[in-house]
Enzyme design. Structure first.
Site, PDB file in Angstrom:
ATOM      1  N   SER A  18       0.765  -1.114   0.092  1.00 54.74           N
ATOM      2  CA  SER A  18      -0.069  -0.124  -0.014  1.00 54.74           C
ATOM      3  C   SER A  18       0.849   1.278   0.118  1.00 54.74           C
ATOM      4  O   SER A  18       0.354   2.439  -0.689  1.00 54.74           O
ATOM      5  CB  SER A  18      -0.930  -0.119   1.230  1.00 54.74           C
ATOM      6  OG  SER A  18      -0.206   0.234   2.466  1.00 54.74           O
ATOM      7  N   MET A  95      10.745  -6.874   3.677  1.00 58.72           N
ATOM      8  CA  MET A  95      10.885  -7.548   5.137  1.00 58.72           C
ATOM      9  C   MET A  95      12.159  -8.340   5.350  1.00 58.72           C
ATOM     10  O   MET A  95      12.374  -8.936   5.959  1.00 58.72           O
ATOM     11  CB  MET A  95       9.802  -8.761   5.266  1.00 58.72           C
ATOM     12  CG  MET A  95       8.414  -7.808   5.466  1.00 58.72           C
ATOM     13  SD  MET A  95       8.352  -6.262   6.633  1.00 58.72           S
ATOM     14  CE  MET A  95       8.155  -7.526   8.188  1.00 58.72           C
ATOM     15  N   ARG A  96      13.455  -7.945   4.513  1.00 58.93           N
ATOM     16  CA  ARG A  96      14.621  -8.380   4.719  1.00 58.93           C
ATOM     17  C   ARG A  96      15.550  -7.449   5.040  1.00 58.93           C
ATOM     18  O   ARG A  96      15.587  -6.232   4.534  1.00 58.93           O
ATOM     19  CB  ARG A  96      15.087  -9.110   3.404  1.00 58.93           C
ATOM     20  CG  ARG A  96      14.381 -10.216   3.139  1.00 58.93           C
ATOM     21  CD  ARG A  96      15.091 -11.077   1.927  1.00 58.93           C
ATOM     22  NE  ARG A  96      13.968 -11.947   1.661  1.00 58.93           N
ATOM     23  CZ  ARG A  96      13.709 -13.241   2.513  1.00 58.93           C
ATOM     24  NH1 ARG A  96      14.768 -13.415   3.388  1.00 58.93           N
ATOM     25  NH2 ARG A  96      12.896 -14.087   2.460  1.00 58.93           N
ATOM     26  N   LEU A  98      19.031  -5.848   4.816  1.00 58.72           N
ATOM     27  CA  LEU A  98      19.969  -5.718   3.766  1.00 58.72           C
ATOM     28  C   LEU A  98      21.508  -5.764   4.118  1.00 58.72           C
ATOM     29  O   LEU A  98      21.509  -5.146   5.354  1.00 58.72           O
ATOM     30  CB  LEU A  98      19.731  -4.547   2.736  1.00 58.72           C
ATOM     31  CG  LEU A  98      18.170  -4.532   2.056  1.00 58.72           C
ATOM     32  CD1 LEU A  98      17.971  -2.979   1.545  1.00 58.72           C
ATOM     33  CD2 LEU A  98      18.546  -5.601   1.103  1.00 58.72           C
ATOM     34  N   ASN A 112      13.670   4.124   3.947  1.00 62.52           N
ATOM     35  CA  ASN A 112      12.685   3.022   4.198  1.00 62.52           C
ATOM     36  C   ASN A 112      11.553   3.968   5.213  1.00 62.52           C
ATOM     37  O   ASN A 112      11.739   4.894   5.727  1.00 62.52           O
ATOM     38  CB  ASN A 112      13.390   2.275   5.177  1.00 62.52           C
ATOM     39  CG  ASN A 112      12.535   1.032   5.776  1.00 62.52           C
ATOM     40  OD1 ASN A 112      11.487   0.551   5.255  1.00 62.52           O
ATOM     41  ND2 ASN A 112      12.489   0.893   7.407  1.00 62.52           N
ATOM     42  N   HIS A 114       9.015   3.177   8.403  1.00 62.33           N
ATOM     43  CA  HIS A 114       8.847   2.401   9.562  1.00 62.33           C
ATOM     44  C   HIS A 114       7.829   3.017  10.608  1.00 62.33           C
ATOM     45  O   HIS A 114       7.483   4.140  10.474  1.00 62.33           O
ATOM     46  CB  HIS A 114      10.151   2.383  10.369  1.00 62.33           C
ATOM     47  CG  HIS A 114      10.200   1.679  11.600  1.00 62.33           C
ATOM     48  ND1 HIS A 114      10.200   0.154  11.583  1.00 62.33           N
ATOM     49  CD2 HIS A 114       9.865   1.969  13.006  1.00 62.33           C
ATOM     50  CE1 HIS A 114       9.929  -0.206  12.744  1.00 62.33           C
ATOM     51  NE2 HIS A 114       9.705   0.624  13.565  1.00 62.33           N
ATOM     52  N   SER A 141       8.046   7.008  10.677  1.00 65.16           N
ATOM     53  CA  SER A 141       8.986   7.701  10.425  1.00 65.16           C
ATOM     54  C   SER A 141       9.480   7.077   8.910  1.00 65.16           C
ATOM     55  O   SER A 141       9.544   5.974   8.716  1.00 65.16           O
ATOM     56  CB  SER A 141      10.265   7.288  11.152  1.00 65.16           C
ATOM     57  OG  SER A 141      10.007   7.519  12.503  1.00 65.16           O
ATOM     58  N   GLU A 179       1.125   7.177   7.066  1.00 62.78           N
ATOM     59  CA  GLU A 179       2.379   6.693   6.188  1.00 62.78           C
ATOM     60  C   GLU A 179       2.097   7.066   4.672  1.00 62.78           C
ATOM     61  O   GLU A 179       2.894   7.523   4.005  1.00 62.78           O
ATOM     62  CB  GLU A 179       2.491   4.745   6.161  1.00 62.78           C
ATOM     63  CG  GLU A 179       2.933   4.697   7.594  1.00 62.78           C
ATOM     64  CD  GLU A 179       3.126   3.138   7.736  1.00 62.78           C
ATOM     65  OE1 GLU A 179       3.699   2.491   6.715  1.00 62.78           O
ATOM     66  OE2 GLU A 179       2.774   2.426   8.484  1.00 62.78           O
TER      67      GLU A 179
HETATM   68  C1  GRF Z   1       4.023  -0.537   6.883  1.00 62.14           C
HETATM   69  O1  GRF Z   1       3.593  -0.285   7.801  1.00 62.14           O
HETATM   70  C2  GRF Z   1       5.555  -0.013   6.864  1.00 62.14           C
HETATM   71  O2  GRF Z   1       5.771   0.866   7.519  1.00 62.14           O
HETATM   72  C3  GRF Z   1       6.209  -1.295   7.260  1.00 62.14           C
HETATM   73  O3  GRF Z   1       5.366  -2.356   6.805  1.00 62.14           O
HETATM   74  C4  GRF Z   1       4.425  -2.247   6.304  1.00 62.14           C
HETATM   75  C5  GRF Z   1       3.935  -2.427   4.788  1.00 62.14           C
HETATM   76  O4  GRF Z   1       2.776  -2.158   4.488  1.00 62.14           O
HETATM   77  N1  GRF Z   1       7.520  -1.150   7.011  1.00 62.14           N
HETATM   78  P1  GRF Z   1       2.485  -1.990   3.057  1.00 62.14           P
HETATM   79  O5  GRF Z   1       2.973  -3.331   2.302  1.00 62.14           O
HETATM   80  O6  GRF Z   1       3.281  -1.010   2.441  1.00 62.14           O
HETATM   81  O7  GRF Z   1       1.007  -2.015   2.712  1.00 62.14           O
END
Ligand code: GRF
Length: 223
Positions: A18, A95-96, A98, A112, A114, A141, A179
């Site tokens: 998203s 989700m890795r 680096l 990134n 977060h 952030s 976000e």
């Molecule tokens: C988000 O909350 C982002 O901050 C975190 O992982 C989630 C990813 O959501 N790192 P999406 O795949 O962007 O919907």
């Protein structure tokens, strides 16, 4: 109005995507200084790939399961990135962790998002941890990526209230909305040259975007 010259951006995702979608939508605006030129995922079942393809974006899966080591997987990710020739890389739910080598290749050019007000709550389960701590505010952030997890210098943040009725999913939904506004804004700062990371690893902002920063006052139950 003359269209701005757009900087090339690749987005790395692992799932829903998203934030990638929010970045993409913002970048289709003629005054946004970035364009999304590629989406890469470490999972072929990442839902975000479908959205990217439906918009005609180059969307490539480089599944980790196809490689016997982290180094080989990263080499394949790098060669896909090299093909795309991005000016900047946005991690959006990638989700890795680096490796330092990978991160160094894009030093000052990779950011990134977060879901916490860093340096609070690096890592996972940020919303539950904010609730457990009794926080009245929470947020998200955007930071430059450095070798440590969620440790790089912060480029931009958004704050949301924590409501007495919140559980981790209602709080997560409020943060996610923030976000989607924050990430395009942070990418604008970076791609326009208004913000950069200096050699000492500090964020430098050009004068015209710095504000005197009014305090946002939040008390329990603030809506
Ligand atoms: C988000 O909350 C982002 O901050 C975190 O992982 C989630 C990813 O959501 N790192 P999406 O795949 O962007 O919907």
């Amino acid at each position: 109005m003359t269209a701005v010259e757009k900087r090339r951006v690749a987005v790395l995702i692992s799932g829903r995507g998203s934030n990638m979608e929010a970045l993409y939508r913002a970048c289709t605006m003629s005054d946004h200084p970035a364009e999304i030129i590629a989406v890469l995922s470490d999972r072929s079942d990442a839902a975000g790939l479908e959205f990217a393809r439906s918009e005609g974006l180059v969307a490539t899966a480089v599944p980790r399961s196809g490689f016997s080591s982290k180094a080989e997987h990263e080499a394949a990710m790098l060669s896909a990135l090299d093909e795309a020739r991005p000016d900047f890389v946005c991690l959006a739910g990638y989700m890795r962790l680096l490796s330092a080598d990978f991160v160094d290749r894009f030093s000052g050019r990779m950011i990134n998002i977060h879901p916490s007000l860093l340096p609070l709550y690096p890592g996972l389960d940020t919303h539950q941890r904010a609730l457990d701590a009794g926080a009245l505010v929470h947020g998200c952030s955007v930071h430059f990526v450095t070798a440590g997890m969620d440790e790089g210098p912060v480029l931009a943040q958004a704050v949301v209230p924590v409501l007495p009725t919140d559980d981790s999913s209602t709080l997560a939904a409020r943060v996610l909305k923030a976000e989607h506004r924050l990430y395009p804004h942070a990418l604008r700062l970076l791609a326009s040259g208004a913000a950069r990371m200096d050699k000492a690893g500090r964020v430098q902002l050009s004068g015209d975007i710095a504000s005197d920063g009014d305090a946002l006052l939040i008390s329990p139950g603030h809506a």
